[in-house]
Scaffold this motif. Structure first.
Motif, PDB file in Angstrom:
ATOM      1  N   UNK A 207      12.665  -0.838  -8.604  1.00 28.02           N
ATOM      2  CA  UNK A 207      12.428  -2.164  -9.182  1.00 28.02           C
ATOM      3  C   UNK A 207      13.488  -3.170  -8.738  1.00 28.02           C
ATOM      4  N   UNK A 208      14.759  -2.760  -8.776  1.00 30.32           N
ATOM      5  CA  UNK A 208      15.844  -3.660  -8.371  1.00 30.32           C
ATOM      6  C   UNK A 208      15.716  -4.028  -6.894  1.00 30.32           C
ATOM      7  N   UNK A 222       0.855 -13.338   0.272  1.00 29.32           N
ATOM      8  CA  UNK A 222       0.417 -12.020   0.710  1.00 29.32           C
ATOM      9  C   UNK A 222       1.594 -11.064   0.844  1.00 29.32           C
ATOM     10  N   UNK A 223       2.708 -11.550   1.363  1.00 32.42           N
ATOM     11  CA  UNK A 223       3.899 -10.705   1.513  1.00 32.42           C
ATOM     12  C   UNK A 223       4.462 -10.300   0.154  1.00 32.42           C
ATOM     13  N   UNK A 224       4.439 -11.222  -0.790  1.00 30.51           N
ATOM     14  CA  UNK A 224       4.919 -10.907  -2.135  1.00 30.51           C
ATOM     15  C   UNK A 224       4.012  -9.862  -2.801  1.00 30.51           C
ATOM     16  N   UNK A 227       4.779  -6.398  -1.420  1.00 32.27           N
ATOM     17  CA  UNK A 227       6.002  -5.823  -1.997  1.00 32.27           C
ATOM     18  C   UNK A 227       5.714  -5.253  -3.383  1.00 32.27           C
ATOM     19  N   UNK A 228       4.977  -6.013  -4.188  1.00 36.49           N
ATOM     20  CA  UNK A 228       4.649  -5.564  -5.549  1.00 36.49           C
ATOM     21  C   UNK A 228       3.711  -4.359  -5.529  1.00 36.49           C
ATOM     22  N   UNK A 229       2.758  -4.354  -4.604  1.00 41.10           N
ATOM     23  CA  UNK A 229       1.850  -3.210  -4.484  1.00 41.10           C
ATOM     24  C   UNK A 229       2.594  -1.952  -4.066  1.00 41.10           C
ATOM     25  N   UNK A 230       3.512  -2.102  -3.109  1.00 41.17           N
ATOM     26  CA  UNK A 230       4.308  -0.951  -2.649  1.00 41.17           C
ATOM     27  C   UNK A 230       5.199  -0.420  -3.764  1.00 41.17           C
ATOM     28  N   UNK A 231       5.700  -1.333  -4.587  1.00 37.56           N
ATOM     29  CA  UNK A 231       6.528  -0.920  -5.721  1.00 37.56           C
ATOM     30  C   UNK A 231       5.721  -0.032  -6.658  1.00 37.56           C
ATOM     31  N   UNK A 232       4.534  -0.491  -7.046  1.00 40.37           N
ATOM     32  CA  UNK A 232       3.696   0.297  -7.960  1.00 40.37           C
ATOM     33  C   UNK A 232       3.279   1.628  -7.330  1.00 40.37           C
ATOM     34  N   UNK A 233       2.997   1.591  -6.037  1.00 39.12           N
ATOM     35  CA  UNK A 233       2.612   2.809  -5.325  1.00 39.12           C
ATOM     36  C   UNK A 233       3.755   3.819  -5.311  1.00 39.12           C
ATOM     37  N   UNK A 234       4.958   3.349  -5.040  1.00 37.50           N
ATOM     38  CA  UNK A 234       6.122   4.244  -4.979  1.00 37.50           C
ATOM     39  C   UNK A 234       6.490   4.789  -6.357  1.00 37.50           C
ATOM     40  N   UNK A 235       6.340   3.946  -7.401  1.00 39.97           N
ATOM     41  CA  UNK A 235       6.603   4.413  -8.767  1.00 39.97           C
ATOM     42  C   UNK A 235       5.608   5.501  -9.148  1.00 39.97           C
ATOM     43  N   UNK A 236       4.332   5.268  -8.813  1.00 40.98           N
ATOM     44  CA  UNK A 236       3.283   6.249  -9.105  1.00 40.98           C
ATOM     45  C   UNK A 236       3.556   7.566  -8.388  1.00 40.98           C
TER      46      UNK A 236
END
Length: 331
Positions: A207-208, A222-224, A227-236
């Protein structure tokens, strides 16, 4: 007749006294004006404040011009009145210039005060950030105080101010987030592998890192979103891996317990049969977990799981058939 003559004489004497007093006042004011002008030249040479003295000279000159206008004949009356108004306009201009000068000095004093406060504040703190923003605002106000700026120039100063403030805030946020990220990294080094604490620390780490990336103002929508999609994917993915590890550990414990039970159960009994069948079921579960973790193709995954279940059922049935066959032979 005598009384009327006396009254007329008294009135004439009174007017004479008034005129004489006025002439004396005019003469005195002219002397003061000349004296004040000489003093003004000295003060200006010394670089001192001249507003009060200039205003006094102009006010006295207005008084003198009014007296001349009162005495002027019809031919010169209009010019005399105009001279009074021109001098009054000079006073108005002087007042405006003095007010502008006072405002400019106030803005400069405010800027100096903020610069002094910045020397005493701790670096890297929110207090420093706020003072830096105030300094930018103070500098912009000094620029905007100029009367020679065009509307476009004013808008550019205001735009630049907002841009600089935004950069200051982003830089501060990035440093704060980086400090928090460094602390998380140290905590991760001390955490026990495979624990819920490690999982939570890794999620916060992700997250940080994403927050730092999103501070980049050049990113488009689109770039933002990426980043947010990759964050949720990596957390999952982290949560899935943690859940799989917990399930694997639980399965391993069940296998060990079942093996321990098999070691002590009496051979040839129904209890032994059930324990052996349990061993097959646990092995099935281990294979299915492995397939779910590694195979991404849904159709292929289901086919593999179906074969594992079929083979396990066949093995359990074979054990049961052998057990009851032996029971019949023994009887």
């Amino acid at each position: 007749m005598g009384e009327q003559a006396s009254a007329g004489l008294a009135s004439g004497l009174q007017k004479f006294d008034i005129n004489e007093a006025l002439e004396k006042q005019i003469k005195s004011i002219k002397i003061n004006v000349d004296s004040n002008k000489r003093e003004l030249a000295i003060i200006e040479a010394q670089g001192k404040e001249t507003f009060s003295l200039k205003k006094k000279i102009l006010q006295d000159e207005v008084f003198l011009l009014r007296q001349e206008a009162n005495k002027a004949d019809e031919k010169n009356k209009e010019d005399a009145i105009k001279a009074v108004k021109d001098k009054e306009n000079e006073i108005a201009v002087l007042n405006i210039e003095f007010a502008k000068k006072q405002k400019s000095q106030k803005l400069l004093d405010n800027k100096s005060l903020i610069e002094t406060q910045l020397l005493d504040v701790k670096q890297g703190t929110e207090a420093e950030l706020n003072l830096k923003i105030k300094l930018l605002d103070a500098e912009a106000k000094i620029q905007l105080n100029s009367t020679e700026l065009t509307a476009i120039q004013r808008k550019e100063i205001e735009r630049k101010l907002q841009e600089d403030i935004s950069k200051l805030r982003n830089d501060y946020s990035e440093k704060q987030l980086q400090t928090e990220l460094d602390i998380l990294n140290k905590k991760l080094q001390l955490s026990q592998e495979g624990t819920a604490q490690e999982l939570n620390l890794k999620i916060e780490q992700l997250k940080k890192s994403a927050q730092i990336e999103l501070l980049n103002e050049t990113l488009n929508v689109e770039q933002r979103r990426l980043i947010e999609d990759n964050l949720q994917k990596n957390i999952l993915e982290l949560k899935r891996n943690y859940g799989n590890k917990i399930a694997d550990e639980a399965l391993q414990i069940a296998i060990e317990n079942n093996n321990a039970y098999l070691a002590i159960v009496k051979e040839g009994t129904l209890e032994e049969l059930r324990a052996k069948q349990e061993t097959i079921e646990l092995a099935e579960q281990a294979q299915i977990d492995s397939i779910n973790q590694t195979d991404k193709n849904e159709e292929l995954r289901q086919a593999k799981i179906k074969r594992v279940l079929s083979e396990g059922l066949k093995q359990r049935q074979q054990l049961e058939d052998e057990y009851y066959k032996k029971q019949l032979n023994d009887s």
